[in-house]
Design a protein around this motif. Structure first.
Motif, PDB file in Angstrom:
ATOM      1  N   ALA A  25       0.818  -1.214   0.000  1.00  0.00           N
ATOM      2  CA  ALA A  25       0.000   0.000   0.000  1.00  0.00           C
ATOM      3  C   ALA A  25       0.854   1.267   0.000  1.00  0.00           C
ATOM      4  CB  ALA A  25      -0.933  -0.008   1.206  1.00  0.00           C
ATOM      5  N   CYS A  26       1.824   1.365   0.920  1.00  0.00           N
ATOM      6  CA  CYS A  26       2.597   2.601   1.042  1.00  0.00           C
ATOM      7  C   CYS A  26       4.025   2.458   0.512  1.00  0.00           C
ATOM      8  CB  CYS A  26       2.632   3.073   2.499  1.00  0.00           C
ATOM      9  SG  CYS A  26       3.546   1.987   3.599  1.00  0.00           S
ATOM     10  N   GLY A  27       4.558   1.250   0.477  1.00  0.00           N
ATOM     11  CA  GLY A  27       5.916   1.027  -0.018  1.00  0.00           C
ATOM     12  C   GLY A  27       6.988   1.382   0.984  1.00  0.00           C
ATOM     13  N   ARG A  41      -0.106  -5.664  10.625  1.00  0.00           N
ATOM     14  CA  ARG A  41      -0.460  -4.340  10.115  1.00  0.00           C
ATOM     15  C   ARG A  41       0.821  -3.604   9.737  1.00  0.00           C
ATOM     16  NH1 ARG A  41      -5.823  -3.966  11.292  1.00  0.00           N
ATOM     17  NH2 ARG A  41      -6.019  -1.975  10.266  1.00  0.00           N
ATOM     18  N   CYS A  42       0.717  -2.785   8.734  1.00  0.00           N
ATOM     19  CA  CYS A  42       1.870  -1.963   8.334  1.00  0.00           C
ATOM     20  C   CYS A  42       2.121  -0.930   9.424  1.00  0.00           C
ATOM     21  CB  CYS A  42       1.594  -1.278   7.001  1.00  0.00           C
ATOM     22  SG  CYS A  42       2.909  -0.143   6.494  1.00  0.00           S
ATOM     23  N   GLU A  43       3.381  -0.796   9.849  1.00  0.00           N
ATOM     24  CA  GLU A  43       3.689   0.165  10.919  1.00  0.00           C
ATOM     25  C   GLU A  43       3.657   1.610  10.427  1.00  0.00           C
ATOM     26  OE1 GLU A  43       7.884  -1.114   9.452  1.00  0.00           O
ATOM     27  OE2 GLU A  43       6.067  -2.189   9.942  1.00  0.00           O
ATOM     28  N   VAL A  44       3.606   1.833   9.110  1.00  0.00           N
ATOM     29  CA  VAL A  44       3.593   3.190   8.562  1.00  0.00           C
ATOM     30  C   VAL A  44       2.164   3.631   8.221  1.00  0.00           C
ATOM     31  CG1 VAL A  44       4.425   4.659   6.685  1.00  0.00           C
ATOM     32  CG2 VAL A  44       5.943   2.938   7.677  1.00  0.00           C
ATOM     33  N   CYS A  45       1.450   2.821   7.430  1.00  0.00           N
ATOM     34  CA  CYS A  45       0.127   3.243   6.944  1.00  0.00           C
ATOM     35  C   CYS A  45      -1.023   2.472   7.601  1.00  0.00           C
ATOM     36  CB  CYS A  45       0.045   3.095   5.431  1.00  0.00           C
ATOM     37  SG  CYS A  45       0.079   1.389   4.858  1.00  0.00           S
ATOM     38  N   ASP A  46      -0.713   1.511   8.463  1.00  0.00           N
ATOM     39  CA  ASP A  46      -1.701   0.746   9.225  1.00  0.00           C
ATOM     40  C   ASP A  46      -2.613  -0.129   8.349  1.00  0.00           C
ATOM     41  OD1 ASP A  46      -2.491   0.031  11.831  1.00  0.00           O
ATOM     42  OD2 ASP A  46      -4.336   1.204  11.612  1.00  0.00           O
TER      43      ASP A  46
HETATM   44 ZN   LIG Z   1       2.101   0.513   4.542  1.00  0.00          ZN
END
Ligand SMILES: [Zn+2]
Length: 134
Positions: A25-27, A41-46
């Protein structure tokens, strides 16, 4: 007839981010927290990364790639057939296992990126056509 998955996120970008081990999603966030364990979960974009199923697909694809791109061409070299298996098998199998283990997380990352791009989640049982045949 089950509905086909449609591309809801950019395919190439999502798969490439997954191949590089990043959140599709965010890279920026990490996709894996262990060798093949996908972050919940992604730690940047959740983004909920655990919802995108990989199952056995990455393993089958890795075997397909290694078999067709490495093993099959290798069999054309006569030294493989004429050499003593006691020497040639370890020389061949150890790097082959290493290559397979190096490729597997990249294929799994690309697979998760593909599932993200198609919007296929673990709850999309209607896309599992094998289950419908039972
Ligand atoms: Zn992400």
């Amino acid at each position: 007839m089950p509905a086909m998955a449609e591309i809801i996120h950019p395919l190439r970008r999502s798969v490439f981010r997954g191949i590089t081990g990043h959140c599709p999603a965010c890279g920026q966030g990490k996709l894996f927290w262990k060798y093949l364990k996908v972050n919940g979960r992604c730690e940047v974009c959740d983004t909920d990364l655990a919802r995108y199923p990989a199952d056995d697909g990455p393993a089958y694809l890795t075997i397909l790639l290694i078999g067709h791109l490495v093993v099959a061409p290798m069999l054309f070299f006569s030294i493989v057939w004429r050499s003593n298996p006691a020497y040639s098998l370890p020389i061949i199998l150890v790097p082959l296992a290493g290559l397979t283990l190096a490729l597997l997380p990249r294929v799994k990352g690309g697979w998760v990126g593909l599932m993200y791009s198609l919007g296929v989640k673990d709850t999309d049982a209607h896309l599992h056509t094998a289950d419908a045949a039972d």
